[in-house]
Every structure is written in C-alpha cells, then in structure tokens.
Scaffold this motif. Structure first.
Motif, PDB file in Angstrom:
ATOM      1  N   UNK A 103      59.742  39.844  -7.190  1.00  0.00           N
ATOM      2  CA  UNK A 103      60.103  39.571  -8.596  1.00  0.00           C
ATOM      3  C   UNK A 103      61.485  38.785  -8.497  1.00  0.00           C
ATOM      4  N   UNK A 104      61.381  37.727  -9.220  1.00  0.00           N
ATOM      5  CA  UNK A 104      62.499  36.882  -9.722  1.00  0.00           C
ATOM      6  C   UNK A 104      62.944  36.796 -11.088  1.00  0.00           C
ATOM      7  N   UNK A 105      63.951  36.618 -11.496  1.00  0.00           N
ATOM      8  CA  UNK A 105      64.332  36.419 -12.835  1.00  0.00           C
ATOM      9  C   UNK A 105      65.416  35.353 -12.918  1.00  0.00           C
ATOM     10  N   UNK A 106      64.975  34.038 -13.454  1.00  0.00           N
ATOM     11  CA  UNK A 106      65.912  32.836 -13.403  1.00  0.00           C
ATOM     12  C   UNK A 106      66.193  32.651 -14.871  1.00  0.00           C
ATOM     13  N   UNK A 107      67.487  32.795 -15.173  1.00  0.00           N
ATOM     14  CA  UNK A 107      68.079  32.436 -16.523  1.00  0.00           C
ATOM     15  C   UNK A 107      68.306  30.914 -16.370  1.00  0.00           C
ATOM     16  N   UNK A 108      68.034  30.290 -17.347  1.00  0.00           N
ATOM     17  CA  UNK A 108      68.413  28.752 -17.755  1.00  0.00           C
ATOM     18  C   UNK A 108      68.733  28.637 -19.078  1.00  0.00           C
ATOM     19  N   UNK A 109      69.338  27.623 -19.267  1.00  0.00           N
ATOM     20  CA  UNK A 109      70.110  27.428 -20.808  1.00  0.00           C
ATOM     21  C   UNK A 109      69.129  27.879 -22.136  1.00  0.00           C
ATOM     22  N   UNK A 110      68.072  27.196 -21.757  1.00  0.00           N
ATOM     23  CA  UNK A 110      67.243  27.135 -22.917  1.00  0.00           C
ATOM     24  C   UNK A 110      65.749  28.528 -22.840  1.00  0.00           C
ATOM     25  N   UNK A 111      65.700  28.731 -21.647  1.00  0.00           N
ATOM     26  CA  UNK A 111      64.604  29.878 -21.463  1.00  0.00           C
ATOM     27  C   UNK A 111      64.819  30.759 -20.119  1.00  0.00           C
ATOM     28  N   UNK A 112      63.930  31.684 -19.833  1.00  0.00           N
ATOM     29  CA  UNK A 112      64.132  32.455 -18.744  1.00  0.00           C
ATOM     30  C   UNK A 112      62.682  32.449 -18.039  1.00  0.00           C
ATOM     31  N   UNK A 153      47.954  33.318  -0.967  1.00  0.00           N
ATOM     32  CA  UNK A 153      49.202  33.066  -1.791  1.00  0.00           C
ATOM     33  C   UNK A 153      49.165  33.041  -3.474  1.00  0.00           C
ATOM     34  N   UNK A 154      49.872  33.893  -3.885  1.00  0.00           N
ATOM     35  CA  UNK A 154      49.632  34.207  -5.491  1.00  0.00           C
ATOM     36  C   UNK A 154      51.032  33.635  -6.223  1.00  0.00           C
ATOM     37  N   UNK A 155      51.048  32.900  -7.034  1.00  0.00           N
ATOM     38  CA  UNK A 155      52.142  32.483  -7.907  1.00  0.00           C
ATOM     39  C   UNK A 155      51.735  32.592  -9.399  1.00  0.00           C
ATOM     40  N   UNK A 156      52.583  33.748  -9.862  1.00  0.00           N
ATOM     41  CA  UNK A 156      52.540  34.145 -11.120  1.00  0.00           C
ATOM     42  C   UNK A 156      53.767  34.029 -11.784  1.00  0.00           C
ATOM     43  N   UNK A 157      53.876  32.965 -13.070  1.00  0.00           N
ATOM     44  CA  UNK A 157      55.137  32.815 -13.656  1.00  0.00           C
ATOM     45  C   UNK A 157      54.998  33.032 -15.270  1.00  0.00           C
ATOM     46  N   UNK A 158      55.901  33.492 -15.733  1.00  0.00           N
ATOM     47  CA  UNK A 158      56.059  34.126 -17.086  1.00  0.00           C
ATOM     48  C   UNK A 158      57.303  33.133 -17.720  1.00  0.00           C
ATOM     49  N   UNK A 159      57.216  32.271 -18.595  1.00  0.00           N
ATOM     50  CA  UNK A 159      58.259  31.234 -18.968  1.00  0.00           C
ATOM     51  C   UNK A 159      58.307  31.769 -20.454  1.00  0.00           C
ATOM     52  N   UNK A 160      59.955  32.184 -20.739  1.00  0.00           N
ATOM     53  CA  UNK A 160      59.922  32.786 -22.221  1.00  0.00           C
ATOM     54  C   UNK A 160      59.621  31.757 -23.256  1.00  0.00           C
ATOM     55  N   UNK A 161      59.850  30.457 -22.944  1.00  0.00           N
ATOM     56  CA  UNK A 161      59.711  29.482 -24.007  1.00  0.00           C
ATOM     57  C   UNK A 161      58.113  29.326 -24.078  1.00  0.00           C
ATOM     58  N   UNK A 162      57.404  29.708 -23.392  1.00  0.00           N
ATOM     59  CA  UNK A 162      55.805  29.360 -23.639  1.00  0.00           C
ATOM     60  C   UNK A 162      55.104  30.867 -22.970  1.00  0.00           C
ATOM     61  N   UNK A 163      55.380  31.848 -23.746  1.00  0.00           N
ATOM     62  CA  UNK A 163      54.917  33.322 -23.240  1.00  0.00           C
ATOM     63  C   UNK A 163      53.313  33.439 -23.505  1.00  0.00           C
ATOM     64  N   UNK A 164      52.822  32.525 -24.441  1.00  0.00           N
ATOM     65  CA  UNK A 164      51.356  32.525 -24.383  1.00  0.00           C
ATOM     66  C   UNK A 164      50.486  31.689 -23.160  1.00  0.00           C
ATOM     67  N   UNK A 165      51.209  31.145 -22.462  1.00  0.00           N
ATOM     68  CA  UNK A 165      50.730  30.264 -21.535  1.00  0.00           C
ATOM     69  C   UNK A 165      50.751  30.922 -20.203  1.00  0.00           C
ATOM     70  N   UNK A 166      51.099  32.377 -20.237  1.00  0.00           N
ATOM     71  CA  UNK A 166      51.363  33.317 -19.044  1.00  0.00           C
ATOM     72  C   UNK A 166      50.151  33.095 -18.066  1.00  0.00           C
TER      73      UNK A 166
END
Length: 144
Positions: free
Chosen positions: A94-103, A124-137
C-alpha cells in the motif's frame, strides 16, 4: 451401379477423432485447467482488493483526499480479513501519495504462483484509487 458404390463408400468412411487427436485434446484441456487452477486464486484476491478500494471510496466520500495512511491501512486490513484475502504482500504494498490537488492510493503488487517443477507464473496487479476521480476506481492513472 456406380452411384450405389459412391454412396456405400461415403457411408463406410469413419469420421471423428483419432486416438492421437483425443490425446492431444485431453492434454490441451488439462493444461488449460492447470493454468486456471494456478491463477484463479490470485485473480480472486485482486477482485477483493478492487472491492476494498471501492469500499474505501464509499466510506470516505468527502474526506478521501485527507484520509491518513493509517486509516486506509486499517480499513483495508479489516476488509481483507473479513473477505479472506490470502496474500499478505497486498497490505504491505500500500502506498498513499499526497499531491496538491488529490491523493493517490496505490496497491501495486505481484504474485508468484508455482506452476510446474521450476516454472512459476508471475502475475502483476496495479490498483489505484484517485481521490479526484473515486468513481473510476481502480485503474492505474496515467500521470503519477
């Protein structure tokens, strides 16, 4: 008389698999079942990981950008335990990257499954959850 011989000859020919054809079909079917048996648990675990990220987005609809890593880890750990996720590497990736406009919450991992003898299957599995687009998880974002 000739026409009756042609008709009889076409009935006398046997159609179907030869012994070699049947053995080949069985070998191919066995190989496909072996591959499916080896990779199905990893794909099911990844399905649960994706559902856990979607659940996280639903639990924190307003504060997903500010959610702490410890909270994310706790929520995902509970979800994994409840649903029986087998691979423990998933939580440590698990990685949580904080950016200026999103996490961006990432769960990128690989699973090595024994297949035959010395041969392993690596998934290999890549799963990303973008706080600016949570419905596109849970698809990897283009810009990291």
């Amino acid at each position: 008389m000739r026409n009756s011989n042609v008709v009889l000859n076409s009935f006398n020919r046997q159609h179907g698999f030869t012994a070699a054809g049947i053995i080949f079909a069985l070998v191919v079917a066995t190989f496909v079942v072996k591959v499916a048996y080896a990779v199905a648990p990893a794909y099911y675990d990844n399905y649960l990981v994706r559902n856990a990220l979607k659940d996280l987005a639903e639990r924190h609809p307003n504060d997903l950008k500010e959610v702490r890593k410890e909270t994310v880890m706790s929520d995902l750990s509970k979800f994994y335990t409840l649903n029986g996720v087998r691979n423990q590497v998933i939580l440590s990736s698990l990685e949580v990257d904080r950016m200026k406009e999103r996490t961006l919450i990432r769960v990128d991992y690989e699973v090595r499954t024994p297949f035959m003898g010395n041969a392993d299957i690596v998934l290999v599995f890549k799963n990303h959850l973008d706080s600016s687009k949570p419905d596109e998880c849970c698809n990897p974002s283009e810009n990291k």
